[in-house]
Motif scaffolding. Structure first.
Motif, PDB file in Angstrom:
ATOM      1  N   ARG A 152      78.283  59.020  89.835  1.00 25.21           N
ATOM      2  CA  ARG A 152      78.627  60.577  90.153  1.00 25.21           C
ATOM      3  C   ARG A 152      79.800  60.972  88.866  1.00 25.21           C
ATOM      4  O   ARG A 152      80.774  61.043  89.015  1.00 25.21           O
ATOM      5  CB  ARG A 152      79.068  60.464  91.096  1.00 25.21           C
ATOM      6  CG  ARG A 152      78.220  60.337  92.537  1.00 25.21           C
ATOM      7  CD  ARG A 152      77.408  61.092  92.056  1.00 25.21           C
ATOM      8  NE  ARG A 152      77.525  62.304  92.342  1.00 25.21           N
ATOM      9  CZ  ARG A 152      76.634  63.177  92.898  1.00 25.21           C
ATOM     10  NH1 ARG A 152      75.214  62.929  92.815  1.00 25.21           N
ATOM     11  NH2 ARG A 152      77.002  64.576  92.990  1.00 25.21           N
ATOM     12  N   GLY A 153      79.482  60.008  87.482  1.00 24.69           N
ATOM     13  CA  GLY A 153      80.294  60.094  86.379  1.00 24.69           C
ATOM     14  C   GLY A 153      81.802  59.083  86.777  1.00 24.69           C
ATOM     15  O   GLY A 153      81.659  58.161  87.518  1.00 24.69           O
ATOM     16  N   ALA A 154      83.134  59.250  86.024  1.00 24.39           N
ATOM     17  CA  ALA A 154      84.029  58.501  86.123  1.00 24.39           C
ATOM     18  C   ALA A 154      84.673  58.653  87.446  1.00 24.39           C
ATOM     19  O   ALA A 154      84.888  59.777  87.748  1.00 24.39           O
ATOM     20  CB  ALA A 154      84.901  58.908  84.548  1.00 24.39           C
ATOM     21  N   GLY A 155      85.153  57.426  88.176  1.00 20.40           N
ATOM     22  CA  GLY A 155      85.789  57.967  89.185  1.00 20.40           C
ATOM     23  C   GLY A 155      87.410  57.644  89.209  1.00 20.40           C
ATOM     24  O   GLY A 155      88.120  58.201  89.765  1.00 20.40           O
ATOM     25  N   LEU A 156      87.786  57.391  88.018  1.00 20.69           N
ATOM     26  CA  LEU A 156      89.442  56.902  87.257  1.00 20.69           C
ATOM     27  C   LEU A 156      89.722  57.860  86.524  1.00 20.69           C
ATOM     28  O   LEU A 156      88.578  57.690  85.093  1.00 20.69           O
ATOM     29  CB  LEU A 156      90.218  56.328  88.017  1.00 20.69           C
ATOM     30  CG  LEU A 156      90.909  55.673  87.667  1.00 20.69           C
ATOM     31  CD1 LEU A 156      91.950  56.492  88.052  1.00 20.69           C
ATOM     32  CD2 LEU A 156      92.053  54.976  87.205  1.00 20.69           C
ATOM     33  N   VAL A 157      90.105  58.971  86.014  1.00 17.79           N
ATOM     34  CA  VAL A 157      90.408  59.610  84.883  1.00 17.79           C
ATOM     35  C   VAL A 157      92.351  59.760  84.845  1.00 17.79           C
ATOM     36  O   VAL A 157      92.456  59.921  85.232  1.00 17.79           O
ATOM     37  CB  VAL A 157      89.787  61.291  83.898  1.00 17.79           C
ATOM     38  CG1 VAL A 157      88.276  60.907  84.523  1.00 17.79           C
ATOM     39  CG2 VAL A 157      90.151  61.873  85.004  1.00 17.79           C
TER      40      VAL A 157
END
Length: 295
Positions: free
Chosen positions: A130-135
């Motif tokens: 589901r893509g980056a989990g932290l940005v």
């Protein structure tokens, strides 16, 4: 889309770097950002290291695809509902399909495109991944940046493909806005718009999904591309650490509006920006950013 997703169609959601020596690159970034890396591929397959911070996916380090040039680069992925439909939009808008849509196991479906100016980017139709989990935390993705020679051509292309609107045209820093993204973020974090106004953020900043950096005429060798920016606690310390680890500092740390930032190359030549958020810098002029762009 799950209720926990932080992305909607048209929002950059993932970055990875393709490297001639992925093992060495994984070691470099582990030391630089404190990433924990795990090879997600079965033995005998080209390596794809998923990087995590606090157990959350932040980026990846990949081997070069078969037949690809022996050069390292960072790659941007944009979240889409359908990679196949996006391919048709890219063609209709004058872009190129560099890699046709295809499944990546049960993780998702992807494709690689280039805009009419030649800047390559990927799209991600998410399934399990589901893509980056932290940005926006130190060591994680902070921004994606289009470097282009044709801002108006890019406006037409990305508007047709993703519905992006161009804000702040004419300065050293322009940005892509996706109107629906501001509503999405406000729903996830009620009061976000008001908090941004209180901080003095630019109008519509909650809608911003990426930036635009015009390539100056005095940089004839700079090819249009998508770059990435990572958030850091200390841009000066990260620049010094990169140098000690075998990378090099392309542009030394400098102050710009809202940030202190630096441009770094890893040992195999993939460049990226590292930026510390500095609210006290919000009223600085764009002269420093312009100088860095020219550097």
């Amino acid at each position: 889309m799950s209720e926990q997703d932080r992305y909607i169609p048209g929002v950059p959601c993932w970055v990875d770097t393709t490297q001639p020596d992925p093992d060495a690159a994984a070691a470099f970034y582990a030391e630089l950002f404190g990433w924990e890396l795990e090879n997600a591929m079965p033995e005998g397959s080209p390596k794809y290291y998923i990087a995590r911070l606090g157990g959350k996916d932040v980026a990846a380090v990949s081997a070069l695809p078969p037949g690809a040039p022996e050069s390292a680069a960072w790659n941007t992925y944009v979240w889409v509902d359908s990679a196949d439909d996006t391919a048709e939009k890219v063609r209709a808008a004058g872009g190129s399909v560099l890699m046709e849509p295809g499944d990546v196991g049960d993780a998702g479906r992807m494709a690689v495109f280039a805009d009419p100016g030649g800047a390559a980017f990927s799209v991600w139709q998410a399934k399990r991944h589901r893509g980056a989990g932290l940005v926006n935390d130190p060591g994680s993705l902070n921004f994606n940046n289009l470097h282009t020679r044709d801002v108006e051509g890019a406006r037409a292309f990305y508007g047709a493909v993703f519905g992006w609107e161009l804000l702040g045209v004419g300065g050293a820093f322009s940005s892509w806005a996706l109107p629906a993204y501001g509503d999405f973020l406000e729903e996830r974090t009620p009061g976000l718009r008001e908090n941004m106004r209180t901080m003095g953020a630019p109008d519509r900043f909650e809608e911003v999904v990426a930036s635009v950096v015009p390539i100056p005429d005095d940089q004839p060798d700079t090819f249009p591309h998508w770059g990435v920016t990572f958030a850091v606690e200390d841009a000066d310390e990260i620049a010094a650490r990169a140098d000690k680890l075998g990378g090099w500092v392309v542009v030394p740390p400098f102050d710009a509006p809202w940030v202190r930032t630096t441009l770094i190359s890893d040992p195999q030549g993939a460049t990226f920006t590292a930026s510390k958020f500095v609210p006290e810098n919000k009223d600085l002029s764009q002269s420093g950013a312009s100088a860095a762009t020219r550097a």
